[in-house]
Motif scaffolding. Structure first.
Motif, mmCIF file in Angstrom:
data_model
loop_
_atom_site.group_PDB
_atom_site.id
_atom_site.type_symbol
_atom_site.label_atom_id
_atom_site.label_comp_id
_atom_site.label_asym_id
_atom_site.label_seq_id
_atom_site.Cartn_x
_atom_site.Cartn_y
_atom_site.Cartn_z
ATOM 1 N N LEU A 293 0.818 -1.208 0.000
ATOM 2 C CA LEU A 293 0.000 0.000 0.000
ATOM 3 C C LEU A 293 0.850 1.255 0.000
ATOM 4 O O LEU A 293 0.443 2.286 -0.526
ATOM 5 C CB LEU A 293 -0.912 0.022 1.234
ATOM 6 C CG LEU A 293 -2.076 -0.957 1.274
ATOM 7 C CD1 LEU A 293 -2.863 -0.761 2.556
ATOM 8 C CD2 LEU A 293 -2.989 -0.766 0.087
ATOM 9 N N SER A 294 2.046 1.173 0.595
ATOM 10 C CA SER A 294 2.862 2.365 0.752
ATOM 11 C C SER A 294 3.274 2.972 -0.579
ATOM 12 O O SER A 294 3.565 4.164 -0.648
ATOM 13 C CB SER A 294 4.110 2.041 1.588
ATOM 14 O OG SER A 294 4.931 1.120 0.899
ATOM 15 N N THR A 295 3.306 2.190 -1.652
ATOM 16 C CA THR A 295 3.738 2.730 -2.944
ATOM 17 C C THR A 295 2.771 2.420 -4.076
ATOM 18 O O THR A 295 3.040 2.802 -5.209
ATOM 19 C CB THR A 295 5.119 2.158 -3.319
ATOM 20 O OG1 THR A 295 5.045 0.733 -3.291
ATOM 21 C CG2 THR A 295 6.185 2.630 -2.352
ATOM 22 N N ASN A 296 1.676 1.761 -3.787
ATOM 23 C CA ASN A 296 0.712 1.461 -4.837
ATOM 24 C C ASN A 296 0.032 2.749 -5.279
ATOM 25 O O ASN A 296 -0.543 3.480 -4.468
ATOM 26 C CB ASN A 296 -0.321 0.463 -4.311
ATOM 27 C CG ASN A 296 -1.302 0.053 -5.381
ATOM 28 O OD1 ASN A 296 -2.252 0.778 -5.663
ATOM 29 N ND2 ASN A 296 -1.080 -1.108 -5.976
ATOM 30 N N ALA A 297 0.072 3.039 -6.579
ATOM 31 C CA ALA A 297 -0.437 4.310 -7.093
ATOM 32 C C ALA A 297 -1.924 4.466 -6.825
ATOM 33 O O ALA A 297 -2.394 5.532 -6.410
ATOM 34 C CB ALA A 297 -0.153 4.418 -8.585
ATOM 35 N N ALA A 438 6.950 6.854 -7.326
ATOM 36 C CA ALA A 438 7.046 5.424 -7.630
ATOM 37 C C ALA A 438 6.851 5.153 -9.120
ATOM 38 O O ALA A 438 7.467 4.241 -9.682
ATOM 39 C CB ALA A 438 6.027 4.648 -6.809
ATOM 40 N N TYR A 439 6.011 5.933 -9.782
ATOM 41 C CA TYR A 439 5.711 5.694 -11.191
ATOM 42 C C TYR A 439 6.381 6.694 -12.127
ATOM 43 O O TYR A 439 6.205 6.616 -13.335
ATOM 44 C CB TYR A 439 4.193 5.722 -11.414
ATOM 45 C CG TYR A 439 3.506 4.491 -10.889
ATOM 46 C CD1 TYR A 439 3.295 3.371 -11.694
ATOM 47 C CD2 TYR A 439 3.100 4.415 -9.557
ATOM 48 C CE1 TYR A 439 2.676 2.243 -11.205
ATOM 49 C CE2 TYR A 439 2.482 3.280 -9.056
ATOM 50 C CZ TYR A 439 2.271 2.194 -9.889
ATOM 51 O OH TYR A 439 1.661 1.058 -9.396
ATOM 52 N N GLY A 440 7.156 7.633 -11.548
ATOM 53 C CA GLY A 440 7.917 8.554 -12.375
ATOM 54 C C GLY A 440 7.072 9.500 -13.212
ATOM 55 O O GLY A 440 7.436 9.831 -14.337
ATOM 56 N N SER A 554 16.231 1.148 -0.317
ATOM 57 C CA SER A 554 15.408 2.305 -0.004
ATOM 58 C C SER A 554 14.064 2.176 -0.697
ATOM 59 O O SER A 554 13.736 1.136 -1.279
ATOM 60 C CB SER A 554 16.139 3.582 -0.447
ATOM 61 O OG SER A 554 15.409 4.739 -0.113
ATOM 62 N N GLY A 555 13.252 3.223 -0.610
ATOM 63 C CA GLY A 555 11.946 3.227 -1.262
ATOM 64 C C GLY A 555 11.436 4.644 -1.391
ATOM 65 O O GLY A 555 11.739 5.500 -0.556
ATOM 66 N N TYR A 556 10.671 4.891 -2.425
ATOM 67 C CA TYR A 556 10.111 6.233 -2.616
ATOM 68 C C TYR A 556 9.145 6.592 -1.493
ATOM 69 O O TYR A 556 9.014 7.757 -1.131
ATOM 70 C CB TYR A 556 9.391 6.304 -3.967
ATOM 71 C CG TYR A 556 10.313 6.187 -5.141
ATOM 72 C CD1 TYR A 556 11.297 7.145 -5.391
ATOM 73 C CD2 TYR A 556 10.211 5.109 -6.018
ATOM 74 C CE1 TYR A 556 12.149 7.027 -6.478
ATOM 75 C CE2 TYR A 556 11.065 4.991 -7.117
ATOM 76 C CZ TYR A 556 12.023 5.955 -7.336
ATOM 77 O OH TYR A 556 12.874 5.839 -8.418
ATOM 78 N N VAL A 589 13.052 -0.463 -3.679
ATOM 79 C CA VAL A 589 12.239 -1.677 -3.676
ATOM 80 C C VAL A 589 10.808 -1.427 -4.130
ATOM 81 O O VAL A 589 10.039 -2.387 -4.282
ATOM 82 C CB VAL A 589 12.230 -2.318 -2.271
ATOM 83 C CG1 VAL A 589 13.627 -2.688 -1.829
ATOM 84 C CG2 VAL A 589 11.578 -1.390 -1.252
ATOM 85 N N ASP A 590 10.447 -0.154 -4.328
ATOM 86 C CA ASP A 590 9.096 0.142 -4.807
ATOM 87 C C ASP A 590 9.116 0.805 -6.181
ATOM 88 O O ASP A 590 8.140 1.438 -6.579
ATOM 89 C CB ASP A 590 8.343 1.021 -3.800
ATOM 90 C CG ASP A 590 9.144 2.261 -3.407
ATOM 91 O OD1 ASP A 590 10.135 2.575 -4.087
ATOM 92 O OD2 ASP A 590 8.772 2.926 -2.421
ATOM 93 N N ASP A 591 10.217 0.638 -6.898
ATOM 94 C CA ASP A 591 10.323 1.193 -8.250
ATOM 95 C C ASP A 591 9.378 0.409 -9.172
ATOM 96 O O ASP A 591 9.501 -0.805 -9.321
ATOM 97 C CB ASP A 591 11.769 1.073 -8.741
ATOM 98 C CG ASP A 591 12.005 1.775 -10.065
ATOM 99 O OD1 ASP A 591 11.016 2.165 -10.711
ATOM 100 O OD2 ASP A 591 13.178 1.929 -10.453
ATOM 101 N N LYS A 592 8.445 1.110 -9.796
ATOM 102 C CA LYS A 592 7.446 0.445 -10.631
ATOM 103 C C LYS A 592 7.864 0.348 -12.097
ATOM 104 O O LYS A 592 7.068 -0.097 -12.931
ATOM 105 C CB LYS A 592 6.107 1.197 -10.536
ATOM 106 C CG LYS A 592 5.587 1.361 -9.124
ATOM 107 C CD LYS A 592 5.387 0.034 -8.417
ATOM 108 C CE LYS A 592 4.838 0.236 -7.012
ATOM 109 N NZ LYS A 592 4.699 -1.031 -6.266
#
Length: 672
Positions: A293-297, A438-440, A554-556, A589-592
Motif C-alpha cells: 500500500l505504501s507505494t501502490n499508485a 514510484a511511477y515517475g 530504499s523506497g520512494y 524496492v518500490d520502483d514500478k
C-alpha cells in the motif's frame, strides 16, 4: 436479558477470531527486520511398489517453537492443513495422517483439547500412480507456529511433486529407502551475476545484526496517534461530552469510589474499541499488503482523495456522520443494561457520536500508519489515539472540581476543526507525491510540492488572524494570544520552506518532501547521489575499482529513508566516506519501472514472476540478506560478502560514521 445471552454466545463463537487478533498483535511486536521461519518443510516421495507410493511431509521445528496438529475442533487455533490443489496421473489413497504422536493438553482458554508437535513432525499421504508420465501433484500446507511468547500468523508452504523416474542402483550410490524427492527449485535470477546473489544470511548472523528502525517507527506512530487524540479532544463533537459523561458517572452511583472505577473502565473501553479497529486494519489487509500500500499508485491516489475529502469536511462543507439509528440503539442498550456491558456500550456510543469529528483524524492516522508498511502501525496508532482520548474522562472523574476550570464550548472549537482541515490538506499531498515518485510521473516535483505547502500554511496563518473566514465561523472581535502565536508559527514555517525552492535541504521536513534530485533547479551541492541504481552493474564496477560497496535498500515511500539522506548523509564526514571510499548502490524496492524481461524465480516453494525493478530489488534483499525492511544498509566486499553488521534507521551521525569505518577497515584487512 435475552440480548445479553446473545452477546455471550457471540463472543464464544468469536473466540478463535479474537485469538487470531491477539496472535497477530503479539507476532508483529516480536518481528524485527529479519524474517522468522521456525518451521521448515521437506517433502519426499517413497516407493511401496510400482503403483503405490507414499508422500512424506517432514517439518523441522526450531527449539522453543511448536506446530499445531491436525483436525483441531472449531473454536480453537488454526490446525495444520494439507490441500492438494492439482493432481494428474494419480489418485489419493485415504486421508493424510500423522506418523508421530502429538502432545495433547486441555486449554482453559478454548475449553478444548489441543495437540501440537515440537522439534519435528511427519505426515503421510498415500497415493496410487495411474499414469507415471503425466504424474504431477501440487498444493500447499497451511500451518501456524507458536512459542511461549508469541505466535506467527498462519503461513502457507507450497509443494510440487512430479517427473517420476525409476531410480537405478549403481556401484557408487545406494538408496535403502528407495526414495524419490520432489523437484526443488533453487532461487536464482537468470543473469550472469549469480555469484553476487549468493545468500549471506548466515554470514550476517555470525557478525551480528543491527536492527534499529522498527521500534523508532512504532514510537513515531504511537506519538502521532497520541497527538491526534489530543486534537480530537478539542473538537466540537468530543469536548462538550467530557463534563456530560463524567457527571453521568458521578450521578449514577452515590459511591464516589465506585464512580471513579466506572470512569476508569469507561476509558479502558475506549482504548479497547480503537485498538480492535487498528488490529482489524492489519487483519483485513495483511502484513505484506501494508507494505504494498505504501507505494501502490491506486491506493495512494485514493488516500490523497480521502484526505482532501476530510479537509473539505473540516472546512464545513458537510459533516461525515454515521446513521443516527446506530447511536440510538447503542444508547438504549447502555441505559437498559448494568455493569461492565453498560459501560462498554456507553464508550461505543461516544465513538459513534463523535465520529463526524474524530473520523477524519482516525482515517488520516490509519492511512499514515498503513502506508508505512509496518504491520503493527495501525494498532499502535489507535492505541496512542485512544489513550489520549480516554485520559480526560478518567482524570475529571477522579477530580470533578477541575471541570469548573474547563473553557466552555464555543466558536474556538470550530476553529480547531478548520486548522485540522488545513493540516489534512497538507498531508494529502504527501500521498500524491509517493505515487508520483514510484511511477515517475513528475507532476509533483519538490519545488511544486513546496509551493503548495507554502500557500497552504500561509492561508492557515491568515485564517488564524481572522483574514479568512468560513460561513460557520463565529465573529472574531479580537485576536487571542494563542491564535497570534499559532499564526506566527504558520507564517514562520512558510518562510522556512522558501529557500527550499532554490535547493535548501530543509531537514526538518525531509521525511515529507520529495527527494532533492527531483528539483529542476538547485543551488545545493551537498546531496549524496548514488553511483549506481543497478546492483549487478554496481558490483562489477566496484570489483574493477577495488572498492567496497554500500548497498542502500530504499523506497520512494520510505519516510525514514528520506530522514537518513537529509540528516545523516549530508554530514561532511559521512559524505566524504561514501563518495571517496565506497561505491554507493541505491536500490528502490518500490520502483514500478518494468524490467526488460520478466524474471521467474521460486521462493518458498512458489513460482514468482518479477516484473518491475522494485520486485527484483525487494527479492534480492529477502533472498540474499533475509531482510525486508527499509532503510537497510549493508557493506559488501567485491565477492558480495558482508564487511560489517547491517545498519537501519538511526540518525546518529557518529554511529553511521563508525559503521562505514568498520566496513572500510575490514575490507582493507581482507585484501591483505
Amino acid at each position: 436479558m435475552h440480548w445479553i445471552k446473545r452477546i455471550t454466545l457471540y463472543f464464544k463463537q468469536m473466540k478463535s477470531k479474537l485469538f487470531f487478533l491477539i496472535v497477530l498483535l503479539l507476532s508483529v511486536f516480536s518481528l524485527q527486520a529479519q524474517i522468522l521461519e521456525p518451521v521448515k518443510w521437506n517433502t519426499q516421495l517413497k516407493n511401496e511398489d510400482n503403483n503405490n507410493k507414499e508422500i512424506i511431509f517432514h517439518a523441522k521445528i526450531e527449539n522453543g517453537w511448536h506446530l499445531y496438529g491436525l483436525n483441531i475442533p472449531e473454536g480453537g487455533p488454526r490446525s495444520t492443513r494439507f490441500v492438494f490443489e492439482k493432481i494428474q496421473g494419480a489418485i489419493l489413497s485415504g486421508n493424510i495422517h500423522a506418523l508421530n504422536e502429538a502432545t495433547t493438553e486441555y486449554s482453559p482458554l478454548f475449553e478444548l483439547k489441543l495437540s501440537w508437535y515440537s522439534k519435528s513432525a511427519d505426515f503421510s499421504q498415500k497415493i496410487e500412480i495411474t499414469d507415471p508420465k503425466q504424474f504431477s501433484i501440487s498444493g500447499y500446507i497451511e500451518y501456524q507456529a507458536c512459542n511461549d511468547l508469541t505466535c506467527l500468523p498462519p503461513t502457507k508452504y507450497e509443494f510440487q511433486l512430479g517427473n517420476i523416474t525409476e531410480i537405478e542402483e549403481s556401484n557408487n550410490t545406494t538408496n535403502t529407502d528407495n526414495e524419490m524427492r520432489m523437484n526443488v527449485f533453487t532461487p536464482k535470477v537468470k543473469n550472469n551475476h549469480t555469484d553476487f546473489w549468493t545468500p549471506v544470511i548466515n554470514e550476517m548472523n555470525n557478525i551480528g545484526e543491527n536492527s534499529v528502525g522498527t521500534q523508532t517507527s512504532l514510537w513515531f506512530i504511537f506519538i502521532s496517534g497520541f497527538i491526534g487524540g489530543l486534537l480530537a479532544l478539542l473538537t466540537p463533537c468530543v469536548w462538550p461530552m467530557i463534563p456530560m459523561t463524567v457527571s453521568f458517572f458521578l450521578k449514577k452511583s452515590q459511591n464516589r469510589k465506585r464512580s471513579i472505577i466506572d470512569a476508569l473502565i469507561y476509558g479502558l473501553s475506549i482504548i479497547i474499541i480503537y485498538l480492535i479497529l487498528g488490529l482489524a486494519v492489519t487483519a483485513i489487509f495483511g502484513a505484506s499488503a501494508l507494505n504494498d500500500l505504501s507505494t501502490n499508485a491506486v491506493f495512494n491516489i485514493l488516500f490523497f482523495a480521502l484526505l482532501v475529502l476530510f479537509a473539505v469536511s473540516f472546512f464545513g462543507a458537510f459533516d461525515i456522520t454515521l446513521p443516527s439509528s446506530w447511536t440510538t440503539k447503542l444508547d438504549n442498550k447502555a441505559e437498559t443494561t448494568t455493569g461492565l456491558i453498560s459501560i462498554f456500550f456507553m464508550a461505543f456510543t461516544l465513538v459513534l457520536v463523535s465520529f463526524s469529528c474524530t473520523g477524519p483524524i482516525i482515517g488520516t492516522l490509519l492511512v499514515q500508519a498503513a502506508s508505512l508498511g509496518d504491520t503493527t502501525g495501525p494498532a499502535m496508532g489507535m492505541f496512542g489515539f485512544a489513550l489520549a482520548l480516554s485520559i480526560p474522562f478518567s482524570l475529571f472523574a477522579i477530580f470533578p472540581s477541575w471541570m469548573k476550570q474547563m473553557p466552555k464550548s464555543g466558536g474556538w472549537l470550530n476553529s480547531v476543526k478548520v486548522v485540522l482541515g488545513f493540516l489534512e490538506l497538507a498531508l494529502a499531498l504527501k500521498f500524491l507525491s509517493v505515487a508520483d515518485l514510484a511511477y515517475g510521473w513528475h507532476i509533483l516535483d519538490r519545488e511544486v510540492f513546496l509551493v503548495l505547502w507554502i500557500v497552504i500554511f500561509t492561508f492557515l496563518g491568515l485564517y488564524l488572524l481572522g483574514k479568512i473566514t468560513f460561513s460557520h465561523d463565529s465573529e472574531i472581535r479580537h485576536i487571542s494570544v494563542l491564535r497570534l502565536f499559532l499564526a506566527l508559527i504558520s507564517f514562520s514555517f512558510s518562510l522556512y520552506m522558501v529557500p527550499g525552492l532554490w535547493g535548501a535541504p530543509l531537514k526538518a521536513i525531509s521525511a515529507f518532501t520529495p527527494p532533492l534530485h527531483t528539483q529542476d533547479f538547485s543551488l545545493f551541492d551537498g546531496e549524496v547521489k548514488a553511483q549506481f541504481t543497478d546492483y549487478d552493474e554496481g558490483m562489477d564496477f566496484a570489483a574493477k575499482e577495488k572498492k567496497p560497496v554500500l548497498i542502500d535498500f530504499s523506497g520512494y515511500g520510505c519516510v525514514n529513508c528520506r530522514k537518513m539522506e537529509a540528516s545523516v548523509w549530508t554530514a561532511p564526514q559521512v559524505r566524504q566516506l561514501i563518495e571517496n571510499d565506497y561505491v554507493l548502490i541505491t536500490l528502490m524496492v518500490d520502483d514500478k519501472s518494468s524490467l526488460p524481461e520478466p524474471i521467474e524465480i521460486t521462493e518458498n516453494g512458489k513460482k514468482v514472476t518479477l516484473k518491475t525493478y522494485g520486485d527484483k530489488w525487494s527479492y534480492l534483499q529477502r533472498y540474499k540478506f533475509g531482510a525486508n525492511a527499509q532503510p537497510y544498509y549493508v557493506l559488501l566486499d567485491n565477492k558480495g560478502y558482508p564487511l560489517a553488521p547491517s545498519y537501519s534507521y538511526n540518525e546518529n551521525v557518529n554511529k553511521f560514521v563508525s559503521f562505514l569505518e568498520t566496513g572500510l577497515k575490514n575490507y582493507k584487512e581482507n585484501k591483505k
